[in-house]
Design a protein around this motif. Structure first.
Motif, PDB file in Angstrom:
ATOM      1  N   THR A  46     -72.008  17.319 -36.545  1.00 24.75           N
ATOM      2  CA  THR A  46     -70.814  16.559 -36.951  1.00 24.75           C
ATOM      3  C   THR A  46     -69.794  16.425 -35.812  1.00 24.75           C
ATOM      4  OG1 THR A  46     -69.726  18.523 -37.809  1.00 24.75           O
ATOM      5  CG2 THR A  46     -71.047  17.282 -39.366  1.00 24.75           C
ATOM      6  N   LEU A  48     -71.018  15.552 -32.655  1.00 25.64           N
ATOM      7  CA  LEU A  48     -71.746  14.866 -31.583  1.00 25.64           C
ATOM      8  C   LEU A  48     -71.065  13.574 -31.119  1.00 25.64           C
ATOM      9  CD1 LEU A  48     -75.510  15.246 -32.625  1.00 25.64           C
ATOM     10  CD2 LEU A  48     -74.319  16.395 -30.744  1.00 25.64           C
ATOM     11  N   HIS A  49     -70.352  12.896 -32.024  1.00 25.67           N
ATOM     12  CA  HIS A  49     -69.668  11.666 -31.611  1.00 25.67           C
ATOM     13  C   HIS A  49     -68.630  11.963 -30.531  1.00 25.67           C
ATOM     14  CE1 HIS A  49     -67.446  13.435 -34.938  1.00 25.67           C
ATOM     15  NE2 HIS A  49     -66.366  12.854 -34.462  1.00 25.67           N
ATOM     16  N   VAL A  81     -91.773  22.264 -33.603  1.00 23.85           N
ATOM     17  CA  VAL A  81     -92.657  22.188 -34.766  1.00 23.85           C
ATOM     18  C   VAL A  81     -93.431  20.881 -34.672  1.00 23.85           C
ATOM     19  CG1 VAL A  81     -92.766  22.087 -37.289  1.00 23.85           C
ATOM     20  CG2 VAL A  81     -90.985  23.465 -36.175  1.00 23.85           C
ATOM     21  N   ILE A 126     -76.828   8.753 -31.498  1.00 27.50           N
ATOM     22  CA  ILE A 126     -76.008   9.978 -31.450  1.00 27.50           C
ATOM     23  C   ILE A 126     -76.632  10.973 -32.420  1.00 27.50           C
ATOM     24  CG2 ILE A 126     -73.642  10.882 -31.634  1.00 27.50           C
ATOM     25  CD1 ILE A 126     -72.614   8.016 -31.506  1.00 27.50           C
ATOM     26  N   ILE A 298     -84.189  22.053 -47.292  1.00 22.60           N
ATOM     27  CA  ILE A 298     -82.722  21.974 -47.241  1.00 22.60           C
ATOM     28  C   ILE A 298     -82.238  20.802 -46.392  1.00 22.60           C
ATOM     29  CG2 ILE A 298     -81.854  24.312 -47.684  1.00 22.60           C
ATOM     30  CD1 ILE A 298     -82.267  24.922 -44.744  1.00 22.60           C
ATOM     31  N   THR A 316     -75.416  15.115 -45.899  1.00 21.76           N
ATOM     32  CA  THR A 316     -74.209  15.598 -45.212  1.00 21.76           C
ATOM     33  C   THR A 316     -74.342  17.083 -44.872  1.00 21.76           C
ATOM     34  OG1 THR A 316     -73.038  16.328 -47.206  1.00 21.76           O
ATOM     35  CG2 THR A 316     -72.714  14.030 -46.562  1.00 21.76           C
ATOM     36  N   ALA A 320     -75.757  20.379 -46.963  1.00 22.14           N
ATOM     37  CA  ALA A 320     -76.748  21.268 -46.327  1.00 22.14           C
ATOM     38  C   ALA A 320     -76.279  22.725 -46.372  1.00 22.14           C
ATOM     39  CB  ALA A 320     -76.993  20.831 -44.885  1.00 22.14           C
ATOM     40  N   LYS A 378     -59.649  17.982 -41.415  1.00 21.34           N
ATOM     41  CA  LYS A 378     -60.933  17.903 -40.703  1.00 21.34           C
ATOM     42  C   LYS A 378     -61.143  19.181 -39.880  1.00 21.34           C
ATOM     43  CE  LYS A 378     -64.446  15.288 -39.209  1.00 21.34           C
ATOM     44  NZ  LYS A 378     -65.491  14.863 -40.123  1.00 21.34           N
TER      45      LYS A 378
END
Ligand code: FAD
Length: 407
Positions: A46, A48-49, A81, A126, A298, A316, A320, A378
């Protein structure tokens, strides 16, 4: 009681929180816990932007997995994996094969390009630290070249972002904030920079409160962002993007197309033969696969229906994290032969940042917040996660504490 072999795939929000809870609640004589992840770090997707726009350093977003897990209780394997063989209870990694008694799949999402020509090859995305860095470096490179080149090419400083959902809008906010700094650094007139958002729906942030959407558009437009809504992206090349609106096609010369309009569950799930719905495993109420009672799923790999709205819950981090708490509880119950609990997401609110100093959101089901209050909220959400994951030490190291607006 026989010691159970628990394997958790993916150290995202879901995987990390599951392991953190399991290492606290299970004794070493009842379970061996193994966490597998492609990198030696967990990253906050969340954020990464911000990495992609260059408004936050990568090190801030990355958290070393070994700093969170308890080495006596959890084995960490850094590996990729490749596939899961649920009937044989095996996971194929690039370098080894793992057996399990209980599996948790938390391999997150992949970008979905919907077969739009050229997007996969030429658009930036992204979705992890690596491609956020590629985008950031590409943006800066184009400012540097623009500054040096004799014949100025406007395409270098035209940035097109496909998708006006959360990821697209949050990136626009960060990029709009970064542009003045880049203009100063490379001695570029801001008039040369265009940031364009192309959104297929008639509005950005479809489904979000209208007043908040209007606020977000005004905030971003005031910083130079142009919106083209009701427009479908048709083709992407290294030097242009083509979109269609009202049946008319328009080409925008650009060296930077960012695709932020589609995600799907990790394709390993489908390729491993699980029955899927929209690429995800539609889990039972206790977060297990309906086909294999020792496989829990999950985060963005799991599909849960929101029966009130008649559609699945969106993918979201918030969900998670909540799921991982239920999964950790249910794994403990499973290996102790106790009763498991059902899971239902509890949506506490949704906040979208519009850059460091602005945001919009809805909290406590229907309370709207915007501006400074929303940016504080936030940061509280981000800090709460750090506290849950790694306690005060992690919070102090990585937390966001700059809550006062700049004047
Ligand atoms: P992830 O967090 O994606 O983690 C998956 C992990 O698996 C990663 O560590 C990955 O490296 C690893 N992995 C993947 N494939 C392999 C493999 N083959 N082998 C080994 N390891 C592998 N949600 C919100 O609630 N609020 C927000 O504000 C918000 N903002 C967002 C902003 C952006 C820019 C983006 C991209 C997403 C945002 N989201 C937000 C959505 C949220 O990030 C995801 O829903 C969430 O990350 C899903 O968590 P997860 O645990 O399922 O997977």
């Amino acid at each position: 009681m026989e010691k159970k072999n628990i394997v958790v795939l993916g150290a995202g929000y879901g995987g990390m929180m599951t392991v953190t809870k399991l290492q606290r609640s299970l004794r070493t004589d009842e379970a061996k816990i193994t966490l597998v992840n492609i990198n030696e770090y967990h990253y906050q997707t969340t954020w990464l932007h911000q990495n992609a726009a260059g408004t936050i350093r990568d090190e801030r977003t990355k958290i070393r997995i070994k700093d969170i897990i308890h080495p006596q209780k959890v084995d960490f394997i850094q590996d990729k994996v490749l596939s899961i063989q649920p009937k044989e209870k095996k996971v194929m990694l690039e370098n080894t094969v793992l057996d399990y008694d209980v599996l948790v799949i938390g391999l997150g999402f992949e970008v979905a390009t919907f077969d739009i020509p050229g997007l996969e090859e030429h658009a930036f995305t992204i979705n992890n630290i690596k491609n956020a860095r590629q985008l950031r470096e590409h943006i800066e490179h184009n400012f540097a070249v623009f500054h040096k080149e004799e014949e100025k090419n406007p395409a270098r400083l035209t940035f097109v972002i496909g998708g006006g959902g959360f990821t697209g809008i949050e990136f626009l906010g960060e990029l709009a904030n970064r542009v003045p700094e880049l203009c100063e650094k490379y001695n570029v007139d801001k008039q040369n920079v265009r940031i364009i958002n192309i959104e297929g729906s008639s509005t950005i942030l479809p489904g979000f409160d209208e007043q908040l959407v209007e606020y977000a558009m005004n905030s971003l437009e005031a910083r130079g962002v142009e919106f083209i809504t009701g427009a479908i992206l048709k083709e992407c090349t290294p030097t242009s993007v083509l979109f269609e609106k009202h049946g008319m096609q328009t080409k925008i010369p650009t060296y930077t197309t960012v695709w932020a309009a589609g995600v799907k569950a990790n394709s390993i799930i489908k390729e491993s033969g699980f029955t899927t719905n929209q690429g995800k495993i539609e889990v039972n109420n206790d977060m297990r696969s309906p086909e294999y009672d020792n496989v829990f799923v999950i985060g963005d790999c799991a599909l849960i229906m929101d029966f009130e709205k008649g559609k699945p819950y969106p993918p979201t981090a918030q969900i998670a994290i909540q799921e991982s708490e239920a999964v950790a509880y249910n794994i403990k119950a499973y290996i102790r032969n106790q009763e498991m609990e059902g899971f239902k997401p509890n949506i506490l609110g949704t906040v979208a940042s519009l850059g460091e100093q602005d945001a919009i959101g809805v909290i406590f089901k229907s309370k709207k917040i915007l501006g400074w209050k929303a940016t504080v909220m936030k940061k509280i959400i981000d800090n709460r996660y750090l506290l849950k994951l790694g306690g005060f030490r992690l919070l102090l190291k990585k937390g966001k504490f700059n809550i006062f607006p700049r004047v």
